[in-house]
Design an enzyme around this catalytic site. Structure first.
Site, PDB file in Angstrom:
ATOM      1  N   ASP A   1     -11.982  -5.425   4.210  1.00  0.00           N
ATOM      2  CA  ASP A   1     -12.840  -5.137   2.749  1.00  0.00           C
ATOM      3  C   ASP A   1     -13.276  -6.865   2.324  1.00  0.00           C
ATOM      4  O   ASP A   1     -14.455  -6.658   2.568  1.00  0.00           O
ATOM      5  CB  ASP A   1     -11.142  -5.458   1.505  1.00  0.00           C
ATOM      6  CG  ASP A   1     -10.487  -4.518   2.161  1.00  0.00           C
ATOM      7  OD1 ASP A   1     -11.065  -3.227   2.597  1.00  0.00           O
ATOM      8  OD2 ASP A   1      -9.195  -4.524   1.661  1.00  0.00           O
TER       9      ASP A   1
ATOM     10  N   GLY B   1     -13.134  -0.853   5.567  1.00  0.00           N
ATOM     11  CA  GLY B   1     -11.693  -1.271   6.149  1.00  0.00           C
ATOM     12  C   GLY B   1     -11.806  -2.791   5.998  1.00  0.00           C
ATOM     13  O   GLY B   1     -10.579  -3.569   6.132  1.00  0.00           O
TER      14      GLY B   1
ATOM     15  N   GLN C   1     -13.536   5.679   4.115  1.00  0.00           N
ATOM     16  CA  GLN C   1     -13.338   4.871   5.578  1.00  0.00           C
ATOM     17  C   GLN C   1     -13.785   4.879   6.735  1.00  0.00           C
ATOM     18  O   GLN C   1     -14.117   6.252   7.395  1.00  0.00           O
ATOM     19  CB  GLN C   1     -11.989   4.143   5.243  1.00  0.00           C
ATOM     20  CG  GLN C   1     -11.452   3.650   4.755  1.00  0.00           C
ATOM     21  CD  GLN C   1      -9.943   3.281   4.696  1.00  0.00           C
ATOM     22  OE1 GLN C   1      -9.161   3.749   5.067  1.00  0.00           O
ATOM     23  NE2 GLN C   1     -10.080   2.090   3.708  1.00  0.00           N
TER      24      GLN C   1
ATOM     25  N   TYR D   1      -0.153   0.118  -7.609  1.00  0.00           N
ATOM     26  CA  TYR D   1      -0.708  -0.209  -6.882  1.00  0.00           C
ATOM     27  C   TYR D   1      -2.248  -0.537  -7.579  1.00  0.00           C
ATOM     28  O   TYR D   1      -2.567   0.409  -9.052  1.00  0.00           O
ATOM     29  CB  TYR D   1      -1.775   0.773  -5.883  1.00  0.00           C
ATOM     30  CG  TYR D   1      -2.657   0.753  -5.017  1.00  0.00           C
ATOM     31  CD1 TYR D   1      -2.088  -0.644  -3.731  1.00  0.00           C
ATOM     32  CD2 TYR D   1      -3.830   0.957  -4.904  1.00  0.00           C
ATOM     33  CE1 TYR D   1      -3.543  -0.947  -3.014  1.00  0.00           C
ATOM     34  CE2 TYR D   1      -4.657   0.700  -4.845  1.00  0.00           C
ATOM     35  CZ  TYR D   1      -4.926  -0.815  -3.218  1.00  0.00           C
ATOM     36  OH  TYR D   1      -5.519  -0.663  -2.582  1.00  0.00           O
TER      37      TYR D   1
ATOM     38  N   TYR E   1       0.483  -1.418  -0.129  1.00  0.00           N
ATOM     39  CA  TYR E   1       0.000  -0.096  -0.134  1.00  0.00           C
ATOM     40  C   TYR E   1       0.826   1.309  -0.178  1.00  0.00           C
ATOM     41  O   TYR E   1       1.631   1.944   1.185  1.00  0.00           O
ATOM     42  CB  TYR E   1      -0.857   0.179   1.207  1.00  0.00           C
ATOM     43  CG  TYR E   1      -1.418  -1.375   1.828  1.00  0.00           C
ATOM     44  CD1 TYR E   1      -2.597  -1.886   0.771  1.00  0.00           C
ATOM     45  CD2 TYR E   1      -0.970  -1.936   2.597  1.00  0.00           C
ATOM     46  CE1 TYR E   1      -3.156  -3.100   1.110  1.00  0.00           C
ATOM     47  CE2 TYR E   1      -2.335  -3.405   3.209  1.00  0.00           C
ATOM     48  CZ  TYR E   1      -2.337  -3.819   1.987  1.00  0.00           C
ATOM     49  OH  TYR E   1      -3.503  -4.830   2.351  1.00  0.00           O
TER      50      TYR E   1
ATOM     51  N   GLU F   1       0.890  -7.261   9.356  1.00  0.00           N
ATOM     52  CA  GLU F   1      -0.159  -6.559   8.835  1.00  0.00           C
ATOM     53  C   GLU F   1      -1.569  -7.215   9.389  1.00  0.00           C
ATOM     54  O   GLU F   1      -2.104  -6.711  10.537  1.00  0.00           O
ATOM     55  CB  GLU F   1      -0.189  -6.690   7.603  1.00  0.00           C
ATOM     56  CG  GLU F   1      -1.572  -5.801   6.940  1.00  0.00           C
ATOM     57  CD  GLU F   1      -1.666  -5.610   5.467  1.00  0.00           C
ATOM     58  OE1 GLU F   1      -1.294  -6.489   4.324  1.00  0.00           O
ATOM     59  OE2 GLU F   1      -3.204  -5.530   5.008  1.00  0.00           O
TER      60      GLU F   1
ATOM     61  N   TRP G   1      -3.594   6.076   3.163  1.00  0.00           N
ATOM     62  CA  TRP G   1      -5.060   5.479   3.379  1.00  0.00           C
ATOM     63  C   TRP G   1      -5.307   6.040   4.496  1.00  0.00           C
ATOM     64  O   TRP G   1      -4.616   6.850   5.718  1.00  0.00           O
ATOM     65  CB  TRP G   1      -4.979   4.006   3.213  1.00  0.00           C
ATOM     66  CG  TRP G   1      -5.120   3.155   2.292  1.00  0.00           C
ATOM     67  CD1 TRP G   1      -6.505   2.562   2.359  1.00  0.00           C
ATOM     68  CD2 TRP G   1      -4.554   3.168   1.709  1.00  0.00           C
ATOM     69  NE1 TRP G   1      -6.458   1.539   1.152  1.00  0.00           N
ATOM     70  CE2 TRP G   1      -5.083   2.256   0.365  1.00  0.00           C
ATOM     71  CE3 TRP G   1      -3.224   3.589   0.603  1.00  0.00           C
ATOM     72  CZ2 TRP G   1      -4.956   1.932  -0.948  1.00  0.00           C
ATOM     73  CZ3 TRP G   1      -2.672   2.492  -0.383  1.00  0.00           C
ATOM     74  CH2 TRP G   1      -3.800   1.863  -1.526  1.00  0.00           C
TER      75      TRP G   1
HETATM   76  C1  2M8 Z   1      -6.477  -2.883   2.800  1.00  0.00           C
HETATM   77  O1  2M8 Z   1      -7.481  -2.428   1.413  1.00  0.00           O
HETATM   78  C2  2M8 Z   1      -7.262  -1.940   0.062  1.00  0.00           C
HETATM   79  C3  2M8 Z   1      -8.278  -1.417  -0.546  1.00  0.00           C
HETATM   80  O2  2M8 Z   1      -8.798  -0.057   0.129  1.00  0.00           O
HETATM   81  C4  2M8 Z   1      -6.587  -2.917  -0.362  1.00  0.00           C
HETATM   82  O3  2M8 Z   1      -6.498  -4.450   0.268  1.00  0.00           O
HETATM   83  O4  2M8 Z   1      -5.923  -3.049  -1.193  1.00  0.00           O
HETATM   84  C5  2M8 Z   1      -8.107  -2.969   4.043  1.00  0.00           C
HETATM   85  O5  2M8 Z   1      -6.817  -3.247   5.263  1.00  0.00           O
HETATM   86  C6  2M8 Z   1      -8.119  -0.999   4.670  1.00  0.00           C
HETATM   87  O6  2M8 Z   1      -8.240  -1.454   5.944  1.00  0.00           O
HETATM   88  C7  2M8 Z   1      -5.932  -0.880   4.824  1.00  0.00           C
HETATM   89  O7  2M8 Z   1      -6.953   1.144   5.321  1.00  0.00           O
HETATM   90  C8  2M8 Z   1      -5.789  -0.477   3.554  1.00  0.00           C
HETATM   91  C9  2M8 Z   1      -4.382  -0.045   3.262  1.00  0.00           C
HETATM   92  O8  2M8 Z   1      -3.772  -0.502   4.657  1.00  0.00           O
HETATM   93  O9  2M8 Z   1      -5.641  -1.615   3.606  1.00  0.00           O
END
Ligand code: 2M8
Length: 470
Positions: free
Chosen positions: A206, A204, A145, A120, A66, A441, A70
């Site tokens: 997902d 959050g 979120q 991404y 990520y 994570e 976010w």
């Molecule tokens: C995860 O979500 C993102 C999409 O928003 C992904 O899977 O790519 C979730 O764990 C979310 O809660 C979190 O905010 C994000 C970034 O850590 O990753």
């Protein structure tokens, strides 16, 4: 720089056993309190993780998975930064809110324009925010979120109140109010004063089993994903991530909203996913409580915030509590029924300080049951899904693994509702989790083996908060 797969001892690979050589706690074995030196190692690991993920004016959740900013991550990150880098904590929140839309929505991703295309998925080209009315100059997603930011701002200020922090609150306050107005206004699809989420990503959590029923109604074909390149499965085990069919639906829901230019008008008539989520709406109510406190600092009237908090709490109980199961469930607005899955989302209304006693007792009963395992002495923090459910998956993302943020929210709720015994047990298990798995994570709910990103920011930041407030 990357801290890599980091356990607390020597910042190397996550240890299978405790750094002092004794076996890591296993399921059924109470975690013993960590020695003080060990806690100092944990703190150092958390700070190193956050420093490594700092990117000019914000913190990335993870360099690999990520790499942008976010929304709710930044709120959790600010809470931890307040303990060690207070200036950065405020910067984190300011950067996020600088990308707020004119209608008050705070986008769930603010894209870093310097990163290459494909860093991404789905990236800025997919979201196409520039074409939407009221979008900021920065490229962002168009969804939101859980609104945990007012609580974060309050906690950052409370940690070290100063003229600078009061000034930061003055800048944030009208923006936080606009965020609430958006969620309780345009997003009040059910007409009861709660916010509807329009995508599972907005929760959050997902791929929580909570979304299986509403998602099943979204037409999609996994083969659609052949046209795209998923970025997540290049950096994490595909068996620990959402499936291609999940992603086909995620993409279809975004396309529906994007093609309507992210309008919220008459959503009930056309949008395929509309749910009132207990965590999201509990955060909405808790935000009004935090705003009442912030209002007192910035010279505004706290009264309306308290009134709104009471109304949201009442609506959460009336709309999302099921007296038969004794827990909270999401309400699918397309069917007007509660989703039957019993997930950790159902426990989250405990963060509402004015939750009535009956629901507090019910949530504690559910949390302390074998489904979730909360106790004054407990080997592991709570999983994200009911352990006894047939679709419990200990390795797959939000379908079973333990996460720091849901446990941290519950820990705060336990303290707010005067259960220091349970809060202490949960805290100890959270520290043991990261001591065993590192700043991962998420974690296997029995072994604490680290899963997903190995240097994850909110694990680090919430660990700092948990360590500081023992
Ligand atoms: C995860 O979500 C993102 C999409 O928003 C992904 O899977 O790519 C979730 O764990 C979310 O809660 C979190 O905010 C994000 C970034 O850590 O990753």
């Amino acid at each position: 720089m990357s801290t890599g797969a980091a356990g607390p001892s020597g910042l190397g690979a996550p240890p299978a056993d405790d750094p002092d050589g004794s076996p890591a706690p296993r399921a059924g074995v109470p975690a013993r309190p960590a020695p003080a030196g060990h806690l100092a190692d944990l703190r150092r690991l958390a700070i190193a993780t956050l420093d490594a993920n700092w990117e000019h004016d914000h913190t990335v959740p993870s360099r690999t998975l990520y790499p942008h900013q976010w929304s709710w991550d930044s709120a959790f990150i600010a809470i931890g930064l307040a303990h060690v880098r207070p200036d950065r904590a405020w910067r984190e929140l300011r950067t996020l809110f600088a990308a707020q839309w004119a209608d008050g929505r705070v986008p769930h991703i603010v894209f870093n324009p310097t990163l290459r295309v494909g860093s991404y998925f789905p990236g800025p080209e997919f979201w196409g925010s520039a074409g939407a009315e009221g979008a900021p100059a920065a490229a962002t997603s168009g969804i939101v979120q859980p609104p945990v930011h007012a609580q974060a701002a309050w906690l950052v200020h409370r940690r070290a109140p100063s003229e600078a922090s009061a000034q930061a609150l003055r800048w944030l306050y009208p923006r936080l109010v606009a965020q609430q107005r958006y969620l309780t206004g345009r997003r009040d699809v059910g007409g009861a004063g709660l916010a509807a989420i329009v995508h599972p990503w907005e929760s959050g959590l997902d791929n929580s089993p909570a979304w299986d029923a509403p998602m099943a109604a979204v037409p999609a074909d996994a083969a659609v994903m052949r046209a795209y390149r998923r970025h997540d499965t290049a950096h994490a085990d595909a068996a620990h991530r959402p499936t291609d069919l999940d992603y086909a639906r995620y993409v279809a829901i975004v396309a529906s909203y994007r093609d309507s230019r992210y309008t919220d008008q008459a959503l009930a008539g056309w949008h395929p996913f509309l749910v009132e989520c207990p965590l999201f709406n509990a955060a909405l109510g808790a935000a009004e409580q935090a705003l009442a406190r912030i209002a007192a600092v910035v010279g505004a009237d706290p009264g309306p915030h308290r009134d709104r908090a009471a109304r949201i709490t009442e609506a959460v109980v009336r709309r999302l509590y099921d007296p038969v199961t004794g827990t909270f469930h999401p309400r699918d607005l397309r069917t007007d029924r509660l989703v039957p899955a019993r997930t950790v989302l159902g426990l989250m209304p405990l963060i509402l300080p004015d939750l009535p006693g009956r629901q507090v007792r019910a949530v504690l009963t559910e949390a302390c049951s074998a489904r979730f395992g909360l106790a004054p002495r407990m080997p592991r923090p709570l999983p994200t899904h009911d352990r006894s459910a047939p679709d419990f998956e200990p390795l797959r993302y939000w379908r079973g693994p333990s996460w720091m943020n849901t446990n941290w929210l519950l820990w705060r709720g336990l303290r707010a509702h005067h259960r220091p015994d349970l809060a202490a047990g949960l805290r100890q298990s959270m520290l043991a989790l990261v001591a065993t798995g590192g700043c991962h994570e998420y974690f296997h709910p029995d072994t604490a083996a680290g899963l997903g990103s190995a240097a994850f920011s909110w694990t680090a930041s919430l660990l700092l908060d948990t360590l500081a407030e023992g």
